[in-house]
Design a protein around this motif. Structure first.
Motif, mmCIF file in Angstrom:
data_model
loop_
_atom_site.group_PDB
_atom_site.id
_atom_site.type_symbol
_atom_site.label_atom_id
_atom_site.label_comp_id
_atom_site.label_asym_id
_atom_site.label_seq_id
_atom_site.Cartn_x
_atom_site.Cartn_y
_atom_site.Cartn_z
ATOM 1 N N THR A 17 0.873 -1.177 0.000
ATOM 2 C CA THR A 17 0.000 0.000 0.000
ATOM 3 C C THR A 17 0.908 1.224 0.000
ATOM 4 O O THR A 17 2.130 1.094 0.107
ATOM 5 N N VAL A 18 0.311 2.421 -0.126
ATOM 6 C CA VAL A 18 1.160 3.598 -0.304
ATOM 7 C C VAL A 18 0.691 4.773 0.546
ATOM 8 O O VAL A 18 -0.497 4.922 0.836
ATOM 9 N N THR A 19 1.658 5.596 0.914
ATOM 10 C CA THR A 19 1.347 6.902 1.487
ATOM 11 C C THR A 19 0.776 7.779 0.380
ATOM 12 O O THR A 19 1.359 7.854 -0.708
ATOM 13 N N PRO A 20 -0.354 8.436 0.571
ATOM 14 C CA PRO A 20 -0.933 9.258 -0.502
ATOM 15 C C PRO A 20 0.061 10.307 -1.009
ATOM 16 O O PRO A 20 0.826 10.884 -0.227
ATOM 17 N N LEU A 21 0.029 10.541 -2.291
ATOM 18 C CA LEU A 21 0.942 11.514 -2.883
ATOM 19 C C LEU A 21 0.733 12.900 -2.287
ATOM 20 O O LEU A 21 1.690 13.636 -2.040
ATOM 21 N N THR A 22 -0.514 13.268 -2.042
ATOM 22 C CA THR A 22 -0.766 14.597 -1.485
ATOM 23 C C THR A 22 -0.154 14.740 -0.092
ATOM 24 O O THR A 22 0.208 15.852 0.320
ATOM 25 N N THR A 23 -0.012 13.630 0.631
ATOM 26 C CA THR A 23 0.673 13.675 1.926
ATOM 27 C C THR A 23 2.151 13.958 1.739
ATOM 28 O O THR A 23 2.775 14.657 2.546
ATOM 29 N N ARG A 24 2.737 13.407 0.684
ATOM 30 C CA ARG A 24 4.149 13.643 0.394
ATOM 31 C C ARG A 24 4.391 15.095 -0.042
ATOM 32 O O ARG A 24 5.501 15.615 0.130
ATOM 33 N N LEU A 25 3.370 15.729 -0.633
ATOM 34 C CA LEU A 25 3.517 17.116 -1.087
ATOM 35 C C LEU A 25 3.165 18.055 0.066
ATOM 36 O O LEU A 25 2.104 18.694 0.080
ATOM 37 N N SER A 26 4.065 18.146 1.014
ATOM 38 C CA SER A 26 3.801 18.940 2.215
ATOM 39 C C SER A 26 3.709 20.421 1.865
ATOM 40 O O SER A 26 4.341 20.915 0.933
ATOM 41 N N THR A 27 2.917 21.145 2.645
ATOM 42 C CA THR A 27 2.744 22.583 2.448
ATOM 43 C C THR A 27 4.063 23.310 2.688
ATOM 44 O O THR A 27 4.796 22.998 3.633
ATOM 45 N N ILE A 28 4.352 24.264 1.834
ATOM 46 C CA ILE A 28 5.591 25.044 1.955
ATOM 47 C C ILE A 28 5.636 25.740 3.311
ATOM 48 O O ILE A 28 4.665 26.383 3.727
ATOM 49 N N GLY A 29 6.762 25.593 3.990
ATOM 50 C CA GLY A 29 6.949 26.253 5.278
ATOM 51 C C GLY A 29 6.494 25.455 6.471
ATOM 52 O O GLY A 29 6.768 25.841 7.614
ATOM 53 N N GLN A 30 5.814 24.319 6.240
ATOM 54 C CA GLN A 30 5.382 23.483 7.348
ATOM 55 C C GLN A 30 6.262 22.253 7.448
ATOM 56 O O GLN A 30 6.606 21.646 6.425
ATOM 57 N N PRO A 31 6.647 21.850 8.651
ATOM 58 C CA PRO A 31 7.526 20.681 8.794
ATOM 59 C C PRO A 31 6.879 19.423 8.234
ATOM 60 O O PRO A 31 5.670 19.203 8.379
ATOM 61 N N TYR A 32 7.702 18.615 7.579
ATOM 62 C CA TYR A 32 7.234 17.343 7.036
ATOM 63 C C TYR A 32 7.877 16.212 7.825
ATOM 64 O O TYR A 32 9.076 16.253 8.119
ATOM 65 N N ALA A 33 7.080 15.243 8.157
ATOM 66 C CA ALA A 33 7.604 14.049 8.823
ATOM 67 C C ALA A 33 7.122 12.829 8.065
ATOM 68 O O ALA A 33 6.000 12.806 7.536
#
Length: 673
Positions: A631-647
């Protein structure tokens, strides 16, 4: 010296090796071939260094498929010392092998250097490149012969650029009066079209004095467009001067759009530009105003005459509108595109995006449905917008033992596989290409599958690049656990699926890949970057060539990816852009448009290569996530909002399933390499 019976011994030897392997256990066969490979590596290293001990090291290798590479390497090392007889003996022994072609070419170059024109003529064969073709003409001239333009020069003259070996021949042709003014202009025009300013400038000296300035204007337009447009008011206004002015204006627009605008205002009345030239200048100016996102960019693109529009201007009209988040203008720009361009996945997606932004949910969903069955970056985004599974429809290549056996019996393919096994991938690819030249698609597929079984992954990546072969995900997106990517990515604190996506996009699994900028290996690291990453992480650094070792390259590449991600709040998509274009450039784009949503920001990246690279890497990350986890992490989850930390997603985070909606939809697959 080599006996003329050598080819017969060689191929009989291949049969003997095959028979011996059939008569032994698999373990014995593996031990035997491993011993031969070790011996070959040692002998090959010695031969390349001119060490005569290679013969003793190769004592048991006369029936090994790669044996002909050993005497060829020794001869190549001593190319300036050997005589023609030694070369001819090798050519007689192995006439159809790649090392023989290379040896002939290299020794011909040496004979030309020695000016041994009699020996050169005896050994020369056509088809060995322009430099040797010109050397052959020098040999004729040295023997008192004359040149005939149609027979000797016409094919060379048609090329915009020629090697230095052709200079004496062209000088002789000039002295014979063969290079008429008409012929000179013919080649100058061709060279100017191809951007070969050096060719234009060198030929200008042979033109009549009155014509030389015009030729030099063409050269200057390529070399220094700012100086050319500054000088253009003093030029003539003939056809070629007008062409030079057009070239200078359009090239200046790429570098200094405002200066090009001013120059166009000053020059458009001076030169008799054709309608096509005017349209080209207007389109280029509008296009580069757009890539600068000038205030007037959208209006200029809309105002272009229909005849001046190109795919580039249509697309940039949409990109500028997207960057302004002017959704009606986005739809108008997409609707203005030619039908074929409008059907591109990017523009189908952004039409749906614009409809959704204006509250037309039904229209947006209908638009997204046209795309969501495609396993592409925009197909995955459309599926996310519809909250439906990703459409990945894997295809498995059926085994064909008879076809495999037939291919494995080909001496050329045997040499290709052995060269790969002894870590000589470049000559391996040459043997592969020659062995499969003219082969049908089914044969190439079987060969690529055989290569994949041997860890030669890039053969399948390049072979399966169209049609239903795009669905051979297990071959196109290999999981090479022996190279240690997953543990190295985890140790670096990054998502292995993303690291795999970067690797696949960078090198297509060619471990010896080397770019024009000197980026090397699977993850395409520059030597200075490799040294820096090693120093930062307390890792051993053995020099630039160690980047061709997959394990070393991946260890350093994953750490560099982690560094890029840390610079951009952990964001894999921004780090991907930085990996391709450089972090400073990404910083500039963020300063100008950092409030945009990730998908819109990607569309606004000025560099086509980087836009497509980010989309490709993120789509590949989805594919690799599925291959690793099901299964996969949704692509939109990978496209984190600019300026917000991504984990990275945790074990309990929502994941998407994969479905194959229909056989028809399965034909649309992930981007080719």
């Amino acid at each position: 010296m080599f006996s003329s019976a050598a080819p017969r011994r060689f191929f009989c030897g291949l049969l003997a090796v095959a028979g011996a392997l059939l008569a032994t256990s698999p373990a014995q066969a593996a031990a035997s071939i491993d011993a031969q490979r070790i011996a070959f590596r040692q002998a090959y290293a010695a031969a390349n260094q001119g060490d005569p001990s290679w013969r003793a090291l190769a004592a048991g290798l006369h029936d090994y498929p790669l044996y002909p590479y050993l005497p060829a390497a020794a001869l190549e090392h001593d190319i300036r010392l050997i005589d023609r007889a030694a070369v001819e003996d090798y050519l007689a022994s192995y006439p159809d092998l790649i090392p023989a072609t290379d040896l002939r070419r290299d020794f011909l170059r040496e004979l030309a250097r020695r000016k041994d024109w009699a020996g050169f003529t005896a050994l020369y064969q056509p088809g060995l490149g322009d430099a040797l073709a010109c050397d052959a003409l020098q040999a004729r001239l040295a023997g008192g012969g004359a040149l005939d333009f149609q027979r000797d020069l016409a094919a060379l003259w048609a090329k915009p650029d020629l090697p230095g070996a052709c200079d004496p021949v062209l000088a002789a042709a000039h002295d014979q009066g063969l290079l008429t003014t008409a012929r000179l202009w013919e080649r100058i025009d061709r060279a100017a079209e191809a951007g070969k300013a050096g060719t234009v400038a060198s030929l200008a000296s042979w033109l009549p004095a009155a014509d030389r300035p015009t030729a030099l204007h063409l050269a200057q337009a390529w070399r220094d467009p700012a100086a050319a447009v500054a000088a253009a008011p003093n030029w003539g206004t003939g056809v070629r001067d007008t062409r030079a002015a057009t070239l200078a204006l359009t090239r200046l627009a790429r570098r200094q759009t405002t200066s090009a605008d001013a120059a166009w205002q000053a020059l458009q009345a001076r030169f008799p530009f054709s309608e096509a030239q005017r349209n080209h200048i207007l389109a280029t100016l509008a296009l580069f105003h757009a890539t600068d996102f000038d205030d007037q960019a959208l209006a200029r693109l809309i105002a272009l005459p229909a005849a001046a529009q190109t795919d580039g201007t249509y697309e940039w009209r949409a990109r500028v509108a997207l960057a302004r988040q002017n959704w009606p203008a986005v739809i108008a720009a997409i609707d203005a595109m030619p039908a074929a361009l409008r059907q591109d996945g990017e523009w189908r997606y952004f039409r749906g995006r614009a409809l959704a932004a204006q509250g037309d949910t039904a229209g947006a969903q209908a638009q997204f449905r046209t795309l969501a069955d495609e396993a592409t970056f925009f197909g995955f985004l459309a599926a996310d917008a519809l909250d439906q599974p990703y459409a990945i429809c894997p295809l498995t290549l059926a085994d064909d033992p008879a076809a495999q056996a037939s291919l494995l019996a080909l001496p050329g393919l045997q040499r290709a596989f052995e060269l790969f096994a002894v870590d000589l991938p470049k000559p391996a690819r040459r043997e592969w290409n020659r062995a499969l030249q003219g082969a049908d698609q089914a044969t190439v597929r079987v060969a690529a599958a055989l290569a994949n079984q041997r860890g030669w992954y890039d053969r399948a990546v390049f072979a399966f690049s169209s049609g239903d072969a795009l669905r051979l995900y297990d071959l196109r997106f290999p999981l090479a656990s022996q190279d240690g990517l997953v543990p190295q990515a985890e140790a670096a604190g990054i998502d292995p699926a993303w690291a795999y996506g970067i690797l696949r996009a960078e090198s297509a699994w060619m471990s010896d890949a080397r770019s024009g900028a000197d980026a090397r290996g699977l993850m395409q690291l520059l030597p200075e970057t490799g040294a820096l990453v090693a120093r930062r992480n307390g890792m051993t650094w053995g020099g630039g060539d160690t980047l061709y070792d997959p394990a070393t390259n991946i260890a350093l590449g994953t750490r560099y990816l982690a560094h890029m991600a840390a610079r951009f709040d952990g964001s894999p998509w921004l780090a991907s852009a930085a990996y391709n274009a450089g972090p400073n450039r990404v910083d500039q784009w963020l300063a100008a448009r950092g409030t945009l949503a990730p998908d819109v920001f990607i569309a606004s990246i000025p560099y086509k290569e980087t836009r497509e690279y980010v989309a490709r890497v993120m789509a590949f990350s989805v594919i690799y996530d599925w291959r690793l986890n099901g299964t996969v992490t949704p692509l939109t989850t990978r496209l984190s909002t600019i300026g917000q930390p991504y984990a990275m997603a945790t074990a309990n985070a929502p994941r998407k399933t994969i479905a194959c909606p229909s056989a028809a939809a399965s034909a649309a697959a992930t981007d080719a390499p």
